[in-house]
Scaffold this active site. Structure first.
Site, PDB file in Angstrom:
ATOM      1  N   HIS A  14      47.867  33.041  47.113  1.00  0.00           N
ATOM      2  CA  HIS A  14      48.069  33.418  45.715  1.00  0.00           C
ATOM      3  C   HIS A  14      49.306  34.323  45.683  1.00  0.00           C
ATOM      4  O   HIS A  14      49.575  35.035  46.646  1.00  0.00           O
ATOM      5  CB  HIS A  14      46.821  34.200  45.266  1.00  0.00           C
ATOM      6  CG  HIS A  14      46.754  34.504  43.806  1.00  0.00           C
ATOM      7  ND1 HIS A  14      47.505  35.501  43.232  1.00  0.00           N
ATOM      8  CD2 HIS A  14      46.000  33.971  42.821  1.00  0.00           C
ATOM      9  CE1 HIS A  14      47.212  35.553  41.933  1.00  0.00           C
ATOM     10  NE2 HIS A  14      46.308  34.639  41.658  1.00  0.00           N
ATOM     11  N   ASP A  53      42.644  38.546  52.301  1.00  0.00           N
ATOM     12  CA  ASP A  53      42.458  38.513  50.854  1.00  0.00           C
ATOM     13  C   ASP A  53      41.126  37.810  50.583  1.00  0.00           C
ATOM     14  O   ASP A  53      41.013  36.603  50.765  1.00  0.00           O
ATOM     15  CB  ASP A  53      43.632  37.754  50.220  1.00  0.00           C
ATOM     16  CG  ASP A  53      43.442  37.525  48.723  1.00  0.00           C
ATOM     17  OD1 ASP A  53      42.365  37.856  48.191  1.00  0.00           O
ATOM     18  OD2 ASP A  53      44.372  36.994  48.088  1.00  0.00           O
ATOM     19  N   GLN A  87      38.611  35.325  46.538  1.00  0.00           N
ATOM     20  CA  GLN A  87      37.860  34.115  46.193  1.00  0.00           C
ATOM     21  C   GLN A  87      36.630  33.902  47.061  1.00  0.00           C
ATOM     22  O   GLN A  87      35.848  32.985  46.803  1.00  0.00           O
ATOM     23  CB  GLN A  87      38.766  32.881  46.273  1.00  0.00           C
ATOM     24  CG  GLN A  87      39.875  32.862  45.235  1.00  0.00           C
ATOM     25  CD  GLN A  87      39.365  32.846  43.800  1.00  0.00           C
ATOM     26  OE1 GLN A  87      38.197  32.571  43.524  1.00  0.00           O
ATOM     27  NE2 GLN A  87      40.244  33.164  42.867  1.00  0.00           N
ATOM     28  N   LYS A 103      35.647  39.323  39.831  1.00  0.00           N
ATOM     29  CA  LYS A 103      35.313  37.982  40.308  1.00  0.00           C
ATOM     30  C   LYS A 103      33.900  37.926  40.885  1.00  0.00           C
ATOM     31  O   LYS A 103      33.404  36.867  41.215  1.00  0.00           O
ATOM     32  CB  LYS A 103      36.322  37.526  41.361  1.00  0.00           C
ATOM     33  CG  LYS A 103      37.722  37.303  40.778  1.00  0.00           C
ATOM     34  CD  LYS A 103      38.559  36.455  41.688  1.00  0.00           C
ATOM     35  CE  LYS A 103      40.052  36.580  41.396  1.00  0.00           C
ATOM     36  NZ  LYS A 103      40.462  35.896  40.158  1.00  0.00           N
ATOM     37  N   CYS A 137      48.971  30.489  40.033  1.00  0.00           N
ATOM     38  CA  CYS A 137      49.685  31.549  40.760  1.00  0.00           C
ATOM     39  C   CYS A 137      49.868  31.192  42.225  1.00  0.00           C
ATOM     40  O   CYS A 137      49.737  32.036  43.108  1.00  0.00           O
ATOM     41  CB  CYS A 137      48.965  32.894  40.648  1.00  0.00           C
ATOM     42  SG  CYS A 137      48.889  33.511  38.988  1.00  0.00           S
TER      43      CYS A 137
END
Lengths: 405, 137
Positions: free
Chosen positions: A122, A199, A202, A225, A363
């Site tokens: 991303h 990261d 997600q 999220k 993105c």
């Protein structure tokens, strides 16, 4: 087994109608919906507890400070950090990575150093590193994805060299939905003495996150999220790493002693939390993570695997549909295009049938470029979605294709 | 002689409002787009491109006999349909008429307000481009 019908009652928005049809919310990777307990916690905070933290001697400030720090402890336990001080509250994943990249560019990174990022990142796990490179004269090297969207640890191994100082990878790509082998990569990073940043934006709503098992130095995710409020993020940093990191922002709350000549900084995590933080956001995150734990990640994963299989089957059967990223294992997040139809048209028509998906580059422009497309449709599911909703999604998709084809 | 800008928009609003279902409205919109004359490949260039939309949009404008010519294209069918409606309402008018026009059909058909904010934004940019051209001629 997950009692989805009952769980859906916890999320008031899921009962809404859009364009006179029941909402089918398949945009969970952009943001999750919120259970009533989270909404209630926010109302409760502002109704009874609101105060600024850490600097007050009065009752409310004590209450708010206590809950804020209890939230930090909760987050540290949820991701199996060694101590609460390893949790820095930020405003988002983006905020976390910017803080980290900025600090490292002024301390750890040197001219000629190499940072490895993947092709599927991303922009929030790419642009801050590019900015860090501008400042430190370090360089970015890109690890390309395999054709099926997976990440090759062998290929990565071949890229790590003497000047490799940092390696960052998303646990789950926000476009491909494929789960990357973060533990294996962690072992590789550790063996080569390379700083390792994950990261988890997600993966946090789908998978258990254990920073010790992953073996990362830093890990970032956003609260929104994973059922919490917007504007709260987390940067996990291994304690010794955080101790070495200079602050990125100055202000109140992050100092030990200030004179006009010189200021000494507080220990982590407060060193990185200048100014009044998102107190209610932190509280909401603790409530959200408790809610996830109460349902149980095992049941969530079991249900999501069923959703993933059903989606996958439908997508593979759909004529002229191109799915980006076919490797396993994956979370229920799928990006695709249909031959001859603009992704944007599909998104608009699906919306008119009550189905919320995302369209565009997500993105992740380098990845879109890799696939030679300007964008795609992304359908991303959560544990509160159902098989019936998937059927509505495919019926709507078929109607959209008839209309637009 | 073309109907005036107001009555032409009223006709468009009536035909969209006459349809109960959004799928039928989009069907009408997409059909309108398909009726646009082909847009030459060589005109799909940076000069005619409008940035700020999720889809590619090209608009070419000119003045002939004191009236505006507008041709346009998009790779998205719904955007192309909206371009077709704009051309229907605004082409073959004097620049002054276009510059002063009140484009109420977008709100009244719901094609503006019901579209995603990014689309509405793209639409605003398209309309601004046409109006700016009209004002400068």
């Amino acid at each position: 087994m997950l009692d989805v019908a009952r769980i859906r009652e916890d999320f008031p928005i899921l009962a809404s109608e859009v364009n006179e049809r029941p909402l089918v919310y398949f945009d969970n990777s952009a943001t999750s919906q919120k259970p009533q307990v989270v909404i209630d916690a926010l109302v409760e905070f502002y109704s009874r507890k609101n105060s600024n933290i850490h600097r007050g001697v009065h009752h409310l400030s004590e209450v708010a400070s206590g809950e804020y720090e209890a939230s930090r402890t909760k987050v540290s336990q949820y991701i199996n950090a060694s101590r609460p001080e390893e949790i820095v509250f930020t405003n988002s994943t983006t905020g976390s990575i910017n803080l980290l990249a900025d600090s490292l560019s002024r301390s750890y990174l040197r001219e000629g150093d190499e940072i490895i990022v993947t092709e599927a990142e991303h922009h929030s796990n790419l642009v801050p590193w590019q900015m860090a490179c501008e400042r430190s004269k370090a360089k970015i090297r890109m690890l390309p994805m395999e054709d099926d969207g997976s990440l090759s640890v062998e290929r990565l191994k071949g890229m790590i060299g003497e000047r490799t100082r940092l390696l960052t990878v998303s646990h789950v790509s926000n476009v491909l939905g494929i789960v990357n082998p973060v533990e294996e990569i962690g072992a590789l990073a550790s063996a080569n003495d390379v700083m390792y940043v994950v990261d988890a934006a997600q993966s946090i709503p789908h998978l258990p996150i254990d920073v010790n098992r992953i073996g990362c130095d830093f890990l970032a995710f956003s609260g929104h999220k994973v059922l919490a409020e917007s504007g709260i993020g987390v940067l996990y940093g291994r304690h010794d790493r955080l101790l070495d990191l200079p602050p990125s922002q100055g202000g109140g709350g992050m100092v030990n002693k200030v004179t006009m000549e010189r200021t000494t900084y507080a220990d982590p995590p407060l060193r990185f939390e200048a100014g009044t933080p998102n107190i209610s956001g932190a509280l909401s995150l603790a409530v959200a993570l408790d809610y996830m734990s109460d349902i149980g990640l095992r049941d969530i994963i079991e249900h999501e695997e069923m959703l993933t299989a059903h989606m996958r089957e439908g997508l593979e059967r759909f004529e002229g549909l191109q799915l980006y990223g076919t490797a396993d294992p994956r979370v229920p997040l799928f990006s695709f295009n249909i031959d001859g139809i603009h992704h944007y048209d599909l998104g608009l028509v699906l919306d008119k049938m009550g189905v919320a998906v995302r369209t565009g580059t997500h993105c992740a422009e380098p990845l879109m470029e890799r696939y030679g497309v300007k964008g795609s449709v992304r359908a991303s599911l959560a544990f509160y979605n159902t098989i019936e909703e998937i059927d509505v999604f495919f019926e709507s998709l078929e109607k959209a294709v008839v209309l637009l084809g | 002689m073309k109907d005036d800008i107001v009555s032409m928009q009223k006709d468009i609003v009536a035909s969209f409002r006459g349809l109960d279902d959004w799928l039928d409205r989009y069907d009408l919109l997409v059909s309108s787009g398909r009726e646009l004359p082909p847009f030459p490949d060589e005109e799909r260039n940076d000069e005619n491109a409008i940035s700020g939309c999720q889809s590619n949009v090209w608009i070419k404008m000119g003045i002939e006999n004191g009236r505006m010519t507008i041709s346009a294209d998009s790779d998205a069918a719904i955007t192309k349909g909206i371009l077709a409606l704009l051309i229907k309402v605004l082409a073959d008018r004097t620049p002054q008429e276009v510059a002063e026009s009140d484009l109420f059909f977008i709100d009244e058909t719901g094609l503006g307000t019901n579209l995603s904010p990014s689309r509405s934004d793209g639409l605003r940019i398209i309309i601004k481009t046409i109006r700016d051209f009209a004002r400068s001629n």
